[in-house]
Design a protein around this motif. Structure first.
Motif, PDB file in Angstrom:
ATOM      1  N   PHE A  16       0.873  -1.177   0.000  1.00 23.73           N
ATOM      2  CA  PHE A  16       0.000   0.000   0.000  1.00 23.73           C
ATOM      3  C   PHE A  16       0.906   1.221   0.000  1.00 23.73           C
ATOM      4  N   ALA A  17       0.344   2.383  -0.294  1.00 25.93           N
ATOM      5  CA  ALA A  17       1.145   3.603  -0.207  1.00 25.93           C
ATOM      6  C   ALA A  17       0.295   4.767   0.287  1.00 25.93           C
ATOM      7  N   CYS A  18      -0.705   5.175  -0.495  1.00 23.38           N
ATOM      8  CA  CYS A  18      -1.380   6.438  -0.179  1.00 23.38           C
ATOM      9  C   CYS A  18      -2.469   6.302   0.894  1.00 23.38           C
ATOM     10  N   ARG A  19      -3.128   5.172   0.926  1.00 17.41           N
ATOM     11  CA  ARG A  19      -4.260   4.897   1.826  1.00 17.41           C
ATOM     12  C   ARG A  19      -5.475   5.787   1.573  1.00 17.41           C
ATOM     13  N   GLY A  21      -6.868   5.956  -1.801  1.00 11.85           N
ATOM     14  CA  GLY A  21      -7.446   5.625  -3.100  1.00 11.85           C
ATOM     15  C   GLY A  21      -6.858   6.390  -4.266  1.00 11.85           C
ATOM     16  N   MET A  22      -5.589   6.699  -4.206  1.00 14.08           N
ATOM     17  CA  MET A  22      -4.993   7.435  -5.323  1.00 14.08           C
ATOM     18  C   MET A  22      -3.878   6.685  -6.029  1.00 14.08           C
ATOM     19  N   CYS A  23      -3.124   5.871  -5.283  1.00 14.07           N
ATOM     20  CA  CYS A  23      -1.906   5.322  -5.876  1.00 14.07           C
ATOM     21  C   CYS A  23      -2.137   4.013  -6.604  1.00 14.07           C
ATOM     22  N   GLY A  24      -3.191   3.279  -6.241  1.00 11.69           N
ATOM     23  CA  GLY A  24      -3.505   2.031  -6.938  1.00 11.69           C
ATOM     24  C   GLY A  24      -2.620   0.861  -6.551  1.00 11.69           C
ATOM     25  N   SER A  25      -1.949   0.917  -5.410  1.00  9.53           N
ATOM     26  CA  SER A  25      -1.022  -0.176  -5.096  1.00  9.53           C
ATOM     27  C   SER A  25      -1.609  -1.232  -4.157  1.00  9.53           C
ATOM     28  N   CYS A  26      -2.797  -1.012  -3.608  1.00  7.35           N
ATOM     29  CA  CYS A  26      -3.276  -1.880  -2.526  1.00  7.35           C
ATOM     30  C   CYS A  26      -4.318  -2.908  -2.949  1.00  7.35           C
ATOM     31  N   CYS A  38      -7.545  -0.251   0.676  1.00  2.05           N
ATOM     32  CA  CYS A  38      -7.476   0.903   1.585  1.00  2.05           C
ATOM     33  C   CYS A  38      -8.826   1.595   1.726  1.00  2.05           C
TER      34      CYS A  38
HETATM   35  S1  FES Z   1      -3.142   2.497  -0.813  1.00  2.00           S
HETATM   36 FE1  FES Z   1      -3.192   3.856  -2.531  1.00  2.00          FE
HETATM   37  S2  FES Z   1      -5.058   3.242  -3.509  1.00  2.00           S
HETATM   38 FE2  FES Z   1      -5.058   2.020  -1.726  1.00  2.00          FE
END
Ligand code: FES
Ligand code: SF4
Ligand code: SF4
Lengths: 204, 112
Positions: A16-19, A21-26, A38
């Protein structure tokens, strides 16, 4: 997830990264459905007091819940997902009317965060490993409709045929599960139209 | 097979599907009519023999099937059995020819 990792099992690998809903990693598979974790409340997805979290489908697993996204993004490149402008920095900005049909089509697909939820939900990706998939095709569609872009025909060639838009079965799993309410299915239908038009105009 | 040919196949399948939708409707309506009216086989044959209209209609029908079915099967064998490459396309071309020959034999059988 963070609780599990901090308290129960510190070896757990997840991403995860942004938490917000912006980075798309989770993105992961929660009770059988691909979701951005997230922004997913446990009480909305828990079934009979149980919740199973698994890695995304259709991608190789590196460890635990972490998948290898290389193939997913390589396909964006294969679909010619890079913007290629016409103007140089010496010229003025090209103006795009916000309410033009083209720009409205671009707006509908542009908010993609590259989470691969759609890719993981698409059966055609499972059946045909060469299939570029909903996200890459949606990206290509937003560029095909971008008036500033200069590589339309090359891009249409890249997304046509068995590995591209013509393999989509219009099942709409991608559209149903995309957390950003994008409809890759609509973009893919648009690509089919544009490719056919290019063929009839002998441009393909 | 290049992407241009693949695109043409896709268009051909959609176009033949549209033709088939019409043909199947007319075909089914005719069958229901013929059975309901109690026509015998001999009576049916007496109407189809030498009738250029029915010959043209069923020729179009058979050709649409010949185009439509193998292209559809191409996706099925690729996605379900992972069969790709030139051998698959040669096999489907053979199937198309088989469908055309068998279909036209039947059409001519009730015309001649
Ligand atoms: S942690 Fe970035 S979209 Fe879910
Ligand atoms: S609509 Fe097309 S891209 Fe989306 S899930 Fe279905 S087959 Fe895949
Ligand atoms: S289209 Fe939607 S589901 Fe697919 S990668 Fe983009 S944001 Fe995620």
């Amino acid at each position: 997830m963070t609780h599990i990792q901090r308290v129960l099992d510190p070896t757990l690998a997840y991403r995860f990264a942004c938490r917000v809903g912006m980075c798309g990693s989770c993105a992961m598979t929660v009770n059988g459905v691909a979701r951005w974790t997230c922004r997913t409340h446990v009480d909305k997805v828990v079934k009979n007091d149980r919740m199973e979290i698994a890695p995304l489908r259709n991608l190789p697993v590196i460890r635990d819940l972490v998948t290898d996204m290389r193939e997913f993004f390589d396909k964006w490149a294969k679909a010619k997902g890079q913007f290629s402008g016409r103007l140089t920095k010496n010229e003025d900005f090209q103006k795009v009317k916000p309410d033009s049909l083209e720009r409205v089509a671009v707006d509908a697909g542009i908010e993609c965060i590259g989470c691969a939820v759609c890719y993981s939900s698409c059966d055609v990706v499972s059946w045909n490993p060469d299939y570029l998939g909903p996200a890459a095709l949606n990206r290509a569609w937003t560029l095909v409709k971008d008036e500033r872009d200069s590589k339309k025909i090359e891009r249409l060639r890249a997304v046509a045929g068995d590995a591209g838009c013509h393999s989509c079965h219009t099942h709409m799993s991608c559209t149903e599960h995309c957390p950003k309410q994008i409809s890759p299915t609509a973009g893919i239908a648009g690509l089919k139209r544009e490719v056919s038009l290019a063929l009839f105009r002998k441009a393909l | 097979m290049n992407v241009k040919t693949q695109t043409i196949l896709w268009i051909a399948q959609r176009a033949s599907a549209a033709v088939l939708a019409l043909c199947v409707t007319v075909h089914l309506a005719t069958m229901v009519y013929a059975i309901r009216g109690g026509l015998s086989a001999a009576e049916i044959l007496s109407r189809t023999k030498g009738n250029a209209g029915w010959l043209a209609f069923y020729t179009v029908f058979v050709l649409a099937v010949t185009v439509h079915a193998p292209i559809g099967l191409r996706s099925v064998v690729t996605e379900w059995f992972g069969w790709r490459g030139a051998a698959r396309d040669v096999f489907l071309l053979g199937l198309a020819m088989l469908l055309a020959v068998m279909g036209m034999r039947a059409v001519l059988g009730v015309f001649l």
